[in-house]
Design a protein around this motif. Structure first.
Motif, PDB file in Angstrom:
ATOM      1  N   ARG A  92       0.833  -1.207   0.000  1.00  0.00           N
ATOM      2  CA  ARG A  92       0.000   0.000   0.000  1.00  0.00           C
ATOM      3  C   ARG A  92       0.865   1.253   0.000  1.00  0.00           C
ATOM      4  N   GLU A  93       0.262   2.308  -0.509  1.00  0.00           N
ATOM      5  CA  GLU A  93       0.959   3.580  -0.707  1.00  0.00           C
ATOM      6  C   GLU A  93       1.511   4.156   0.588  1.00  0.00           C
ATOM      7  N   ALA A  94       0.853   3.914   1.711  1.00  0.00           N
ATOM      8  CA  ALA A  94       1.254   4.524   2.976  1.00  0.00           C
ATOM      9  C   ALA A  94       2.556   3.948   3.525  1.00  0.00           C
ATOM     10  N   CYS A  95       3.063   2.889   2.923  1.00  0.00           N
ATOM     11  CA  CYS A  95       4.258   2.224   3.444  1.00  0.00           C
ATOM     12  C   CYS A  95       5.456   2.412   2.516  1.00  0.00           C
ATOM     13  N   THR A  96       6.638   2.290   3.109  1.00  0.00           N
ATOM     14  CA  THR A  96       7.895   2.315   2.366  1.00  0.00           C
ATOM     15  C   THR A  96       8.508   0.923   2.419  1.00  0.00           C
ATOM     16  N   TYR A  97       8.987   0.447   1.269  1.00  0.00           N
ATOM     17  CA  TYR A  97       9.524  -0.902   1.170  1.00  0.00           C
ATOM     18  C   TYR A  97      10.926  -0.868   0.560  1.00  0.00           C
ATOM     19  N   ARG A  98      11.709  -1.882   0.903  1.00  0.00           N
ATOM     20  CA  ARG A  98      13.004  -2.096   0.277  1.00  0.00           C
ATOM     21  C   ARG A  98      12.906  -3.337  -0.586  1.00  0.00           C
ATOM     22  N   LEU A  99      13.093  -3.162  -1.876  1.00  0.00           N
ATOM     23  CA  LEU A  99      13.047  -4.264  -2.831  1.00  0.00           C
ATOM     24  C   LEU A  99      14.471  -4.635  -3.207  1.00  0.00           C
ATOM     25  N   THR A 100      14.828  -5.894  -3.051  1.00  0.00           N
ATOM     26  CA  THR A 100      16.174  -6.358  -3.403  1.00  0.00           C
ATOM     27  C   THR A 100      16.070  -7.620  -4.243  1.00  0.00           C
ATOM     28  N   THR A 101      16.973  -7.753  -5.191  1.00  0.00           N
ATOM     29  CA  THR A 101      16.979  -8.932  -6.040  1.00  0.00           C
ATOM     30  C   THR A 101      18.363  -9.134  -6.639  1.00  0.00           C
ATOM     31  N   GLY A 102      18.591 -10.330  -7.119  1.00  0.00           N
ATOM     32  CA  GLY A 102      19.844 -10.656  -7.787  1.00  0.00           C
ATOM     33  C   GLY A 102      19.605 -10.979  -9.240  1.00  0.00           C
ATOM     34  N   ALA A 103      20.489 -11.785  -9.807  1.00  0.00           N
ATOM     35  CA  ALA A 103      20.380 -12.140 -11.223  1.00  0.00           C
ATOM     36  C   ALA A 103      19.091 -12.922 -11.480  1.00  0.00           C
ATOM     37  N   MET A 104      18.549 -12.743 -12.665  1.00  0.00           N
ATOM     38  CA  MET A 104      17.312 -13.409 -13.052  1.00  0.00           C
ATOM     39  C   MET A 104      17.584 -14.387 -14.204  1.00  0.00           C
ATOM     40  N   PRO A 105      16.824 -15.486 -14.279  1.00  0.00           N
ATOM     41  CA  PRO A 105      16.998 -16.458 -15.352  1.00  0.00           C
ATOM     42  C   PRO A 105      16.330 -15.994 -16.646  1.00  0.00           C
ATOM     43  N   ALA A 106      16.790 -14.856 -17.145  1.00  0.00           N
ATOM     44  CA  ALA A 106      16.193 -14.262 -18.343  1.00  0.00           C
ATOM     45  C   ALA A 106      17.199 -13.307 -18.975  1.00  0.00           C
ATOM     46  N   GLY A 107      16.982 -12.987 -20.246  1.00  0.00           N
ATOM     47  CA  GLY A 107      17.874 -12.070 -20.929  1.00  0.00           C
ATOM     48  C   GLY A 107      17.717 -10.636 -20.445  1.00  0.00           C
ATOM     49  N   TRP A 108      16.513 -10.274 -20.047  1.00  0.00           N
ATOM     50  CA  TRP A 108      16.226  -8.915 -19.585  1.00  0.00           C
ATOM     51  C   TRP A 108      14.951  -8.974 -18.775  1.00  0.00           C
ATOM     52  N   TRP A 109      14.841  -8.110 -17.768  1.00  0.00           N
ATOM     53  CA  TRP A 109      13.649  -8.148 -16.930  1.00  0.00           C
ATOM     54  C   TRP A 109      13.307  -6.760 -16.422  1.00  0.00           C
ATOM     55  N   SER A 110      12.068  -6.626 -15.952  1.00  0.00           N
ATOM     56  CA  SER A 110      11.609  -5.347 -15.407  1.00  0.00           C
ATOM     57  C   SER A 110      10.636  -5.604 -14.270  1.00  0.00           C
ATOM     58  N   ILE A 111      10.503  -4.596 -13.391  1.00  0.00           N
ATOM     59  CA  ILE A 111       9.515  -4.619 -12.313  1.00  0.00           C
ATOM     60  C   ILE A 111       8.718  -3.325 -12.416  1.00  0.00           C
ATOM     61  N   THR A 112       7.397  -3.443 -12.498  1.00  0.00           N
ATOM     62  CA  THR A 112       6.521  -2.282 -12.682  1.00  0.00           C
ATOM     63  C   THR A 112       5.432  -2.284 -11.628  1.00  0.00           C
ATOM     64  N   LEU A 113       5.084  -1.106 -11.145  1.00  0.00           N
ATOM     65  CA  LEU A 113       4.045  -0.948 -10.131  1.00  0.00           C
ATOM     66  C   LEU A 113       2.714  -0.590 -10.791  1.00  0.00           C
ATOM     67  N   TYR A 114       1.644  -1.278 -10.372  1.00  0.00           N
ATOM     68  CA  TYR A 114       0.291  -1.008 -10.865  1.00  0.00           C
ATOM     69  C   TYR A 114      -0.650  -0.838  -9.681  1.00  0.00           C
ATOM     70  N   ASN A 115      -1.680   0.006  -9.860  1.00  0.00           N
ATOM     71  CA  ASN A 115      -2.653   0.176  -8.784  1.00  0.00           C
ATOM     72  C   ASN A 115      -3.661  -0.965  -8.782  1.00  0.00           C
ATOM     73  N   ALA A 116      -4.661  -0.883  -7.901  1.00  0.00           N
ATOM     74  CA  ALA A 116      -5.619  -1.975  -7.741  1.00  0.00           C
ATOM     75  C   ALA A 116      -6.481  -2.197  -8.973  1.00  0.00           C
ATOM     76  N   ASP A 117      -6.509  -1.225  -9.878  1.00  0.00           N
ATOM     77  CA  ASP A 117      -7.272  -1.364 -11.120  1.00  0.00           C
ATOM     78  C   ASP A 117      -6.392  -1.860 -12.266  1.00  0.00           C
ATOM     79  N   SER A 118      -5.193  -2.340 -11.940  1.00  0.00           N
ATOM     80  CA  SER A 118      -4.243  -2.834 -12.942  1.00  0.00           C
ATOM     81  C   SER A 118      -3.813  -1.734 -13.906  1.00  0.00           C
ATOM     82  N   MET A 119      -3.789  -0.503 -13.406  1.00  0.00           N
ATOM     83  CA  MET A 119      -3.355   0.647 -14.190  1.00  0.00           C
ATOM     84  C   MET A 119      -2.141   1.288 -13.525  1.00  0.00           C
TER      85      MET A 119
END
Length: 208
Positions: A92-119
């Motif tokens: 939820r918007e009211a919170c702050t998070y730390r996102l951490t990750t390492g290598a992924m089994p893919a040529g390229w990747w992305s992480i995108t944020l969407y609201n509850a309406d998938s927008m």
């Protein structure tokens, strides 16, 4: 007369259950997330490997069409969605998070944020997505920020120059991990191959 009433009740109940289950399976109920369920779950990141494949049934196709997922073929990209943090609480918007990750089994990747309406949330922060290749050079847009990926998910830009995913005006939200050109092993044994991002809750604002 009693038999006619029983028949009418059975027909009405069948229609209600059928329509309700179809809407639920297709992700069309209010507040439903099109990728919040599926046949794959890796540490809370869920996916449906039928999306983008010939095995997709009518319900899956309805979710893709209704929510505008524009799913690529599974050999080109797979999608994982996370709706909760590592403590099991909704993102939820009211919170702050730390996102951490390492290598992924893919040529390229992305992480995108969407609201509850998938927008995408209605903000102009230009910080709704991060991406990286196999070299783990993290990027915001075309700018290379550094090696390795650790990002802050918050409604306001954190101090410093680190990666930031803006949740401003998102309310309840989810994060979608897209893995492009996935390794064959990911498609056959995702639980063993994928080490998905961690989402650590840091602090939450208290409502006035």
């Amino acid at each position: 007369m009693r038999r006619a009433f029983v028949y009418l009740f059975a027909v009405a109940a069948g229609c209600g259950i059928g329509i309700g289950s179809a809407l639920a399976m297709a992700g069309l109920l209010p507040g439903a997330n099109p990728l919040a369920f599926g046949n794959v779950d890796v540490d809370g990141w869920r996916s449906d490997f039928a999306i983008g494949s010939e095995a997709a049934d009518a319900y899956t196709r309805a979710r893709v069409a209704r929510h505008g997922l524009l799913a690529l073929a599974k050999s080109e990209a797979v999608y994982f969605t996370r709706t909760t943090d590592d403590a099991g609480q909704p993102l939820r918007e009211a919170c702050t998070y730390r996102l951490t990750t390492g290598a992924m089994p893919a040529g390229w990747w992305s992480i995108t944020l969407y609201n509850a309406d998938s927008m995408l949330p209605d903000n102009d922060d230009a910080a709704l997505s991060i991406n990286a290749g196999q070299d783990m050079a993290a990027r915001i847009g075309d700018e290379i920020v550094g090696q390795g990926v650790g990002a802050t998910v918050a409604p306001r830009r954190p101090e410093g120059r680190g990666l930031w995913i803006s949740s401003r005006n998102a309310g309840r939200f989810d994060l979608t991990l897209r893995l492009y050109m996935p390794n064959d092993a990911l498609l056959t044994d995702p639980a063993d191959v994928l080490r998905p991002p961690r989402i650590e809750p840091l602090a939450c604002e208290v409502a006035a």
